[in-house]
Design a protein around this motif. Structure first.
Motif, PDB file in Angstrom:
ATOM      1  N   LEU B  66       0.833  -1.306  -0.220  1.00  0.00           N
ATOM      2  CA  LEU B  66      -0.096  -0.319   0.022  1.00  0.00           C
ATOM      3  C   LEU B  66       0.790   1.343  -0.414  1.00  0.00           C
ATOM      4  CD1 LEU B  66      -2.273  -1.104   2.840  1.00  0.00           C
ATOM      5  CD2 LEU B  66      -2.987  -0.703   0.475  1.00  0.00           C
ATOM      6  N   VAL B  67       1.973   1.661   0.884  1.00  0.00           N
ATOM      7  CA  VAL B  67       2.962   2.195   0.687  1.00  0.00           C
ATOM      8  C   VAL B  67       3.375   2.781  -0.889  1.00  0.00           C
ATOM      9  CG1 VAL B  67       4.922   3.478   1.950  1.00  0.00           C
ATOM     10  CG2 VAL B  67       3.175   2.068   3.116  1.00  0.00           C
ATOM     11  N   TYR B  68       3.749   1.417  -0.969  1.00  0.00           N
ATOM     12  CA  TYR B  68       4.511   1.672  -2.594  1.00  0.00           C
ATOM     13  C   TYR B  68       3.854   2.241  -3.813  1.00  0.00           C
ATOM     14  CZ  TYR B  68       6.177   0.640  -7.014  1.00  0.00           C
ATOM     15  OH  TYR B  68       6.959   0.642  -8.643  1.00  0.00           O
ATOM     16  N   MET B  69       1.782   1.454  -3.384  1.00  0.00           N
ATOM     17  CA  MET B  69       1.033   2.491  -4.044  1.00  0.00           C
ATOM     18  C   MET B  69       0.729   3.915  -4.214  1.00  0.00           C
ATOM     19  SD  MET B  69      -1.831  -1.010  -4.127  1.00  0.00           S
ATOM     20  CE  MET B  69      -2.527  -0.512  -4.874  1.00  0.00           C
ATOM     21  N   LYS B  70       1.385   3.782  -2.744  1.00  0.00           N
ATOM     22  CA  LYS B  70       0.551   5.217  -2.714  1.00  0.00           C
ATOM     23  C   LYS B  70       1.655   6.458  -3.081  1.00  0.00           C
ATOM     24  CE  LYS B  70       0.226   8.996   1.615  1.00  0.00           C
ATOM     25  NZ  LYS B  70       0.035   9.226   3.017  1.00  0.00           N
ATOM     26  N   THR B  71       3.114   5.951  -2.916  1.00  0.00           N
ATOM     27  CA  THR B  71       3.945   6.615  -3.466  1.00  0.00           C
ATOM     28  C   THR B  71       4.285   6.241  -4.229  1.00  0.00           C
ATOM     29  OG1 THR B  71       5.238   5.239  -1.916  1.00  0.00           O
ATOM     30  CG2 THR B  71       6.614   6.572  -3.429  1.00  0.00           C
ATOM     31  N   VAL B  72       3.368   6.154  -5.533  1.00  0.00           N
ATOM     32  CA  VAL B  72       3.765   5.903  -6.873  1.00  0.00           C
ATOM     33  C   VAL B  72       2.766   6.466  -7.616  1.00  0.00           C
ATOM     34  CG1 VAL B  72       2.822   4.350  -9.014  1.00  0.00           C
ATOM     35  CG2 VAL B  72       4.013   3.961  -7.465  1.00  0.00           C
ATOM     36  N   SER B  73       1.281   7.194  -6.631  1.00  0.00           N
ATOM     37  CA  SER B  73       0.296   7.406  -7.377  1.00  0.00           C
ATOM     38  C   SER B  73       0.514   8.764  -6.650  1.00  0.00           C
ATOM     39  CB  SER B  73      -0.869   7.412  -6.127  1.00  0.00           C
ATOM     40  OG  SER B  73      -0.321   7.690  -4.841  1.00  0.00           O
ATOM     41  N   LEU B  74       1.838   8.737  -6.414  1.00  0.00           N
ATOM     42  CA  LEU B  74       1.932  10.755  -6.039  1.00  0.00           C
ATOM     43  C   LEU B  74       2.702  11.801  -7.075  1.00  0.00           C
ATOM     44  CD1 LEU B  74       2.914  10.951  -2.889  1.00  0.00           C
ATOM     45  CD2 LEU B  74       0.689  11.444  -3.487  1.00  0.00           C
ATOM     46  N   LEU B  75       3.355   9.975  -7.843  1.00  0.00           N
ATOM     47  CA  LEU B  75       3.858  10.474  -8.937  1.00  0.00           C
ATOM     48  C   LEU B  75       3.668  11.066 -10.030  1.00  0.00           C
ATOM     49  CD1 LEU B  75       6.631   7.106  -9.524  1.00  0.00           C
ATOM     50  CD2 LEU B  75       7.521  10.052  -8.702  1.00  0.00           C
ATOM     51  N   GLU B  79       0.148   6.107 -14.620  1.00  0.00           N
ATOM     52  CA  GLU B  79      -0.446   4.613 -15.310  1.00  0.00           C
ATOM     53  C   GLU B  79      -0.056   3.349 -14.132  1.00  0.00           C
ATOM     54  OE1 GLU B  79       2.372   5.833 -18.649  1.00  0.00           O
ATOM     55  OE2 GLU B  79       1.061   7.425 -18.430  1.00  0.00           O
ATOM     56  N   GLU B  80       1.592   3.788 -13.811  1.00  0.00           N
ATOM     57  CA  GLU B  80       1.359   2.232 -13.278  1.00  0.00           C
ATOM     58  C   GLU B  80       0.441   2.475 -11.409  1.00  0.00           C
ATOM     59  OE1 GLU B  80       5.821   2.228 -11.717  1.00  0.00           O
ATOM     60  OE2 GLU B  80       5.046   0.083 -10.689  1.00  0.00           O
ATOM     61  N   GLY B  81       0.369   3.998 -11.225  1.00  0.00           N
ATOM     62  CA  GLY B  81      -0.459   3.485  -9.878  1.00  0.00           C
ATOM     63  C   GLY B  81      -1.579   2.832 -10.544  1.00  0.00           C
ATOM     64  N   GLU B  82      -2.523   3.398 -11.159  1.00  0.00           N
ATOM     65  CA  GLU B  82      -3.705   3.014 -12.318  1.00  0.00           C
ATOM     66  C   GLU B  82      -3.747   1.826 -12.051  1.00  0.00           C
ATOM     67  OE1 GLU B  82      -7.381   3.583 -12.372  1.00  0.00           O
ATOM     68  OE2 GLU B  82      -5.733   4.924 -10.849  1.00  0.00           O
ATOM     69  N   LYS B  83      -3.247   1.619 -12.658  1.00  0.00           N
ATOM     70  CA  LYS B  83      -2.770  -0.788 -12.745  1.00  0.00           C
ATOM     71  C   LYS B  83      -1.666  -1.226 -11.506  1.00  0.00           C
ATOM     72  CE  LYS B  83       0.809  -3.496 -15.147  1.00  0.00           C
ATOM     73  NZ  LYS B  83       2.037  -3.845 -15.466  1.00  0.00           N
ATOM     74  N   LEU B  84      -1.609  -0.677 -10.274  1.00  0.00           N
ATOM     75  CA  LEU B  84      -1.070  -0.943  -9.271  1.00  0.00           C
ATOM     76  C   LEU B  84      -2.777  -0.772  -8.626  1.00  0.00           C
ATOM     77  CD1 LEU B  84       1.805  -0.562  -7.978  1.00  0.00           C
ATOM     78  CD2 LEU B  84       1.135  -2.008  -8.722  1.00  0.00           C
ATOM     79  N   ARG B  85      -3.369  -0.072  -8.695  1.00  0.00           N
ATOM     80  CA  ARG B  85      -4.611  -0.032  -7.821  1.00  0.00           C
ATOM     81  C   ARG B  85      -5.874  -1.336  -9.235  1.00  0.00           C
ATOM     82  NH1 ARG B  85      -7.324   5.882  -7.111  1.00  0.00           N
ATOM     83  NH2 ARG B  85      -8.630   5.206  -9.742  1.00  0.00           N
ATOM     84  N   GLN B  86      -5.529  -1.275  -9.860  1.00  0.00           N
ATOM     85  CA  GLN B  86      -6.724  -2.131 -10.504  1.00  0.00           C
ATOM     86  C   GLN B  86      -6.652  -3.555 -10.561  1.00  0.00           C
ATOM     87  OE1 GLN B  86      -6.567  -1.728 -14.750  1.00  0.00           O
ATOM     88  NE2 GLN B  86      -7.780   0.524 -14.764  1.00  0.00           N
ATOM     89  N   GLU B  87      -4.735  -3.693 -10.203  1.00  0.00           N
ATOM     90  CA  GLU B  87      -4.963  -5.124  -9.182  1.00  0.00           C
ATOM     91  C   GLU B  87      -5.157  -5.408  -7.842  1.00  0.00           C
ATOM     92  OE1 GLU B  87      -0.254  -6.883  -9.060  1.00  0.00           O
ATOM     93  OE2 GLU B  87      -0.566  -5.980 -11.122  1.00  0.00           O
ATOM     94  N   LEU B  88      -5.212  -4.395  -7.047  1.00  0.00           N
ATOM     95  CA  LEU B  88      -5.514  -4.551  -6.050  1.00  0.00           C
ATOM     96  C   LEU B  88      -7.691  -4.659  -6.101  1.00  0.00           C
ATOM     97  CD1 LEU B  88      -4.800  -4.924  -2.886  1.00  0.00           C
ATOM     98  CD2 LEU B  88      -5.188  -2.975  -2.596  1.00  0.00           C
ATOM     99  N   SER B  89      -7.999  -4.197  -6.723  1.00  0.00           N
ATOM    100  CA  SER B  89      -9.096  -4.184  -6.705  1.00  0.00           C
ATOM    101  C   SER B  89     -10.103  -5.136  -7.134  1.00  0.00           C
ATOM    102  CB  SER B  89     -10.088  -2.803  -7.527  1.00  0.00           C
ATOM    103  OG  SER B  89      -9.011  -1.822  -7.081  1.00  0.00           O
ATOM    104  N   GLY B  90      -9.329  -5.421  -8.213  1.00  0.00           N
ATOM    105  CA  GLY B  90      -9.773  -7.154  -8.596  1.00  0.00           C
ATOM    106  C   GLY B  90      -9.445  -8.384  -7.591  1.00  0.00           C
ATOM    107  N   GLN B  91      -7.888  -7.527  -7.361  1.00  0.00           N
ATOM    108  CA  GLN B  91      -7.875  -9.069  -5.679  1.00  0.00           C
ATOM    109  C   GLN B  91      -9.053  -8.842  -4.425  1.00  0.00           C
ATOM    110  OE1 GLN B  91      -3.489  -8.305  -5.184  1.00  0.00           O
ATOM    111  NE2 GLN B  91      -3.730 -10.783  -3.604  1.00  0.00           N
TER     112      GLN B  91
END
Lengths: 186, 246, 186
Positions: B66-75, B79-91
């Motif tokens: 989650l921390v990593y996702m938060k970091t990425v989302s600040l960039l 795109e990457e943040g969005e991808k990670l978020r979708q992945e987590l949502s899917g899971q």
């Protein structure tokens, strides 16, 4: 409880128990008096014990037991016989192979390789006469050791274990392991 | 064995906890606000701090994610943040469905119906089918795999924990006496020369003490030069009579 | 053989076998064709499975098994002096659900969905006879595959997996999910 339900309950009890059940225990379980239960059981016996019935209820003194009608025993035998002759499952094959290449081995050793419990498989392989107990390992718990039987060789149509395809070098238990196995098995 | 450590208050795992937080805060599972979720998640983790480390590790792994996702989302690039978020949502959706089905199944599961054991008809159960040695060989590789990864650790690994060879003092007394019958006198050190195992050494030492106490041997000299001498010399007869069997 | 005798034989077979028996085996043992046997078994089921009956015949895929009517379980338990089976834990139910809907499935796949280790749960479900090994996946490490057993169907009171509650639309296995199954199984 209505009669039909009591009958059903007695049926279920006799079916599930397998062993003979005394009228007293049935009466207790159903919280009914003995004469009533006896009467219902007798009715049930009349219903069941027709000549062609597959299941019969027999009375043994004060006890009752469900059993199959002996006239169908040949068919039952065939069915159970077929079950016995089903090919080995993959789990059985793997356990057999591990025993064959590493004997004598403990259950723990086999389970460590396969990563799952194998008590059932060892039991059925023993019943089939493919493996046998080979004493115990002198370690805490004194685990049983297993090895293959002459039947196993016959099943493979070989005359000795040396005719099994050799394992690749990396797969062979190491020298020291073998030494130790022998030492500790002594 | 089932890990008892899983008996955490309510949660089966990090995903279970996340679903709980999402439900509690009426968040949209498909549009997770990571920073909000992370704060809540950490709050829970802190509350669970005294719990077993093993469990915590799985929860911490998720925290790190989650921390990593938060970091990425600040960039600036999302795109990457969005991808990670979708992945987590899917899971999470997947796990949610799994829980729903598990509950439905739990309602229907009746684990209390009785069936019978097979009738006991005496059979010769001997296996009568035939197989080729290659099948056994293949099964072995199936079980072991090709790498050495699956070969269990050698028993040696456990030897310190589980094996303790017990050497009896009396067996070493016999050993010492036998040595002395041949030569009458022997260097103390030599008695220990053939053994390296700790219990052998201790048993031999105790054997010598016993023999001294019983006035069967005598120790002369000191340190490395000490010798052990048989007291009732010329004991050939002993050897013949008493110890022959051994 | 007359119909009544065939019925009796099938009764005796199901009673004595204990385990589920496939229609093929019954047909073999009785030397009859499969459709005939199936018809007779279905008749037998109609006869047995009245509401108050103590013994039921259940269909589990292509197999048939005799079991007690669950409504009498409390009485049977009193007789057999058995405690209630502890209900399966939430973890067990989740693993069971994943196995049921995705079988055959690897441990890694289950763990990926649940986010936690599940070796222990798999072991206990196997020991309870609700799931079983189904060979290995041809991937590095050759992970074991698991599937559900006929007992699982019986316990859920369904005769085939198709009767399980349907998954929600959005969760129907999509292409990528299947890919994931293979990837994570590695």
């Amino acid at each position: 409880m209505e009669i039909k339900k009591i009958q059903g309950a007695i049926e279920a009890i006799l079916f599930s128990s397998g062993d003979p059940v005394s009228i007293d225990r049935i009466a207790d379980a159903l919280e009914l008096d003995k004469p009533t239960v006896l009467k219902i059981v007798k009715n049930l016996m009349d219903e069941f014990n027709r000549e062609e019935a597959g299941i019969r209820i027999v009375q043994l003194d004060e006890q009752f037991q469900m059993c199959s009608n002996p006239q169908y025993t040949p068919f039952v035998r065939r069915i159970l016989d077929m079950r016995r002759n089903t090919p080995l499952s993959q789990a059985s094959m793997e356990v057999l192979a591990i025993v064959a290449y590493n004997q004598p081995v403990t259950k723990a050793f086999i389970e460590q390789i396969r990563g799952v419990d194998c008590s059932g498989v060892l039991g059925s392989l023993t019943a089939k006469g493919l493996i046998e107990e080979r004493g115990r390992l002198e370690l805490p718990g004194r685990p049983l050791l297993y090895g293959t039987t002459p039947s196993f060789l016959r099943c493979l149509n070989v005359s000795s274990l040396s005719e099994l395809p050799p394992l690749e070098k990396t797969q062979q238990p190491e020298e020291e392991e073998n030494d130790l196995k022998n030492v500790s098995a002594g | 064995m089932e890990k008892l450590s899983y008996k955490l208050p309510v949660f089966e795992g990090p995903l279970d906890l996340l679903l709980y937080l999402i439900r509690k805060n009426k968040l949209d599972i498909c549009d997770i606000q990571i920073s909000e979720l992370l704060d809540q998640y950490m709050e829970q983790i802190n509350a669970m701090k005294e719990e077993d480390m093993d469990v915590a590790s799985e929860f911490l792994e998720m925290a790190a994610r989650l921390v990593y996702m938060k970091t990425v989302s600040l960039l600036p690039k999302h795109e990457e943040g969005e991808k990670l978020r979708q992945e987590l949502s899917g899971q999470l959706l997947e796990y949610q469905e799994c829980k729903r089905i598990a509950e439905l199944m739990a309602e229907r599961l009746n684990y209390d119906i009785f069936v019978r054991e097979a009738a006991e008809i005496e059979f010769d159960q001997t296996y009568r089918r035939h197989h080729t040695p290659m099948e056994i060989y293949n099964a072995y590789y199936m079980a072991v795999g090709h790498g050495k990864r699956f070969i269990p650790p050698s028993p040696e690994v456990f030897s310190n924990i589980v094996t303790h060879k017990i050497v009896s003092v009396s067996s070493r007394i016999i050993h010492v006496l036998r040595r002395l019958y041949r030569t009458n006198e022997v260097r103390y050190k030599e008695l220990f020369a053939d053994k390296t195992d700790k219990s052998d050494l201790i048993a031999t030492f105790l054997a010598v003490l016993e023999l001294v106490k019983g006035k069967r041997v005598q120790i002369n000299g000191e340190k490395g030069n000490a010798t052990v001498k048989l007291i009732c010399g010329g004991v050939k007869k002993w050897r013949l009579k008493k110890y022959k069997a051994q």
